[in-house]
Motif scaffolding. Structure first.
Motif, PDB file in Angstrom:
ATOM      1  N   PHE A   1       0.803  -1.219   0.000  1.00  0.00           N
ATOM      2  CA  PHE A   1       0.000   0.000   0.000  1.00  0.00           C
ATOM      3  C   PHE A   1       0.839   1.274   0.000  1.00  0.00           C
ATOM      4  O   PHE A   1       0.298   2.364  -0.146  1.00  0.00           O
ATOM      5  CB  PHE A   1      -0.952   0.026   1.200  1.00  0.00           C
ATOM      6  N   GLY A   2       2.156   1.161   0.169  1.00  0.00           N
ATOM      7  CA  GLY A   2       3.011   2.337   0.189  1.00  0.00           C
ATOM      8  C   GLY A   2       2.753   3.221   1.397  1.00  0.00           C
ATOM      9  O   GLY A   2       2.682   4.441   1.289  1.00  0.00           O
ATOM     10  N   THR A   3       2.588   2.596   2.542  1.00  0.00           N
ATOM     11  CA  THR A   3       2.298   3.313   3.778  1.00  0.00           C
ATOM     12  C   THR A   3       3.207   2.816   4.894  1.00  0.00           C
ATOM     13  O   THR A   3       4.004   1.907   4.686  1.00  0.00           O
ATOM     14  CB  THR A   3       0.805   3.147   4.150  1.00  0.00           C
ATOM     15  N   SER A   4       3.080   3.402   6.067  1.00  0.00           N
ATOM     16  CA  SER A   4       3.911   2.980   7.191  1.00  0.00           C
ATOM     17  C   SER A   4       3.214   1.873   7.986  1.00  0.00           C
ATOM     18  O   SER A   4       1.984   1.748   7.966  1.00  0.00           O
ATOM     19  CB  SER A   4       4.209   4.159   8.116  1.00  0.00           C
ATOM     20  N   VAL A   5       4.006   1.104   8.689  1.00  0.00           N
ATOM     21  CA  VAL A   5       3.472   0.092   9.589  1.00  0.00           C
ATOM     22  C   VAL A   5       2.667   0.771  10.693  1.00  0.00           C
ATOM     23  O   VAL A   5       1.615   0.287  11.100  1.00  0.00           O
ATOM     24  CB  VAL A   5       4.625  -0.774  10.172  1.00  0.00           C
TER      25      VAL A   5
ATOM     26  N   PRO B   1      -0.885   8.442   6.491  1.00  0.00           N
ATOM     27  CA  PRO B   1      -0.537   7.246   5.726  1.00  0.00           C
ATOM     28  C   PRO B   1       0.823   7.305   5.025  1.00  0.00           C
ATOM     29  O   PRO B   1       1.340   6.275   4.591  1.00  0.00           O
ATOM     30  CB  PRO B   1      -1.663   7.137   4.701  1.00  0.00           C
ATOM     31  N   THR B   2       1.414   8.504   4.923  1.00  0.00           N
ATOM     32  CA  THR B   2       2.679   8.644   4.212  1.00  0.00           C
ATOM     33  C   THR B   2       3.779   7.859   4.931  1.00  0.00           C
ATOM     34  O   THR B   2       3.962   8.020   6.132  1.00  0.00           O
ATOM     35  CB  THR B   2       3.086  10.129   4.128  1.00  0.00           C
ATOM     36  N   PRO B   3       4.513   7.027   4.191  1.00  0.00           N
ATOM     37  CA  PRO B   3       5.588   6.257   4.839  1.00  0.00           C
ATOM     38  C   PRO B   3       6.757   7.158   5.219  1.00  0.00           C
ATOM     39  O   PRO B   3       6.916   8.259   4.702  1.00  0.00           O
ATOM     40  CB  PRO B   3       6.006   5.245   3.765  1.00  0.00           C
ATOM     41  N   TYR B   4       7.558   6.679   6.134  1.00  0.00           N
ATOM     42  CA  TYR B   4       8.767   7.395   6.526  1.00  0.00           C
ATOM     43  C   TYR B   4       9.745   7.395   5.356  1.00  0.00           C
ATOM     44  O   TYR B   4       9.735   6.484   4.535  1.00  0.00           O
ATOM     45  CB  TYR B   4       9.432   6.707   7.720  1.00  0.00           C
ATOM     46  N   PRO B   5      10.642   8.400   5.313  1.00  0.00           N
ATOM     47  CA  PRO B   5      11.660   8.360   4.262  1.00  0.00           C
ATOM     48  C   PRO B   5      12.581   7.155   4.473  1.00  0.00           C
ATOM     49  O   PRO B   5      12.771   6.720   5.599  1.00  0.00           O
ATOM     50  CB  PRO B   5      12.431   9.673   4.441  1.00  0.00           C
ATOM     51  N   PRO B   6      13.141   6.625   3.396  1.00  0.00           N
ATOM     52  CA  PRO B   6      14.028   5.456   3.539  1.00  0.00           C
ATOM     53  C   PRO B   6      15.278   5.815   4.338  1.00  0.00           C
ATOM     54  O   PRO B   6      15.703   6.970   4.352  1.00  0.00           O
ATOM     55  CB  PRO B   6      14.387   5.077   2.111  1.00  0.00           C
TER      56      PRO B   6
END
Length: 75
Positions: free
Chosen positions: A51-55, A65-70
């Motif tokens: 889903f391209g989101t964070s745990v 919903p935005t994931p953390y930067p790598p």
């Protein structure tokens, strides 16, 4: 894990369709969404990457919903 259900529905997927795309059993997805079970770290990573989101979002720990930067590569 109401955010899991929300993001699945926002993507127009049934639990069966999500099972086919991730390999996670539909019955387990149902239990995750109802709060009966908590997914393993492995399953959380599969879902968050799909889903391209964070745990944290999937676990309802944040509304973002935005994931953390790598992580930056160590030099």
């Amino acid at each position: 894990m109401k955010n899991l259900r929300y993001i699945r529905e926002q993507n127009g997927l049934s639990q069966i369709q999500l099972q086919m795309k991730t390999g996670i059993d539909q019955a387990m997805l149902s239990r995750y969404e109802s709060g009966e079970r908590t997914p393993s770290v492995e399953k959380l990573l599969i879902l968050s990457r799909y889903f391209g989101t964070s745990v944290d979002y999937l676990l309802d720990l944040t509304d973002e919903p935005t994931p953390y930067p790598p992580k930056k590569a160590e030099s």
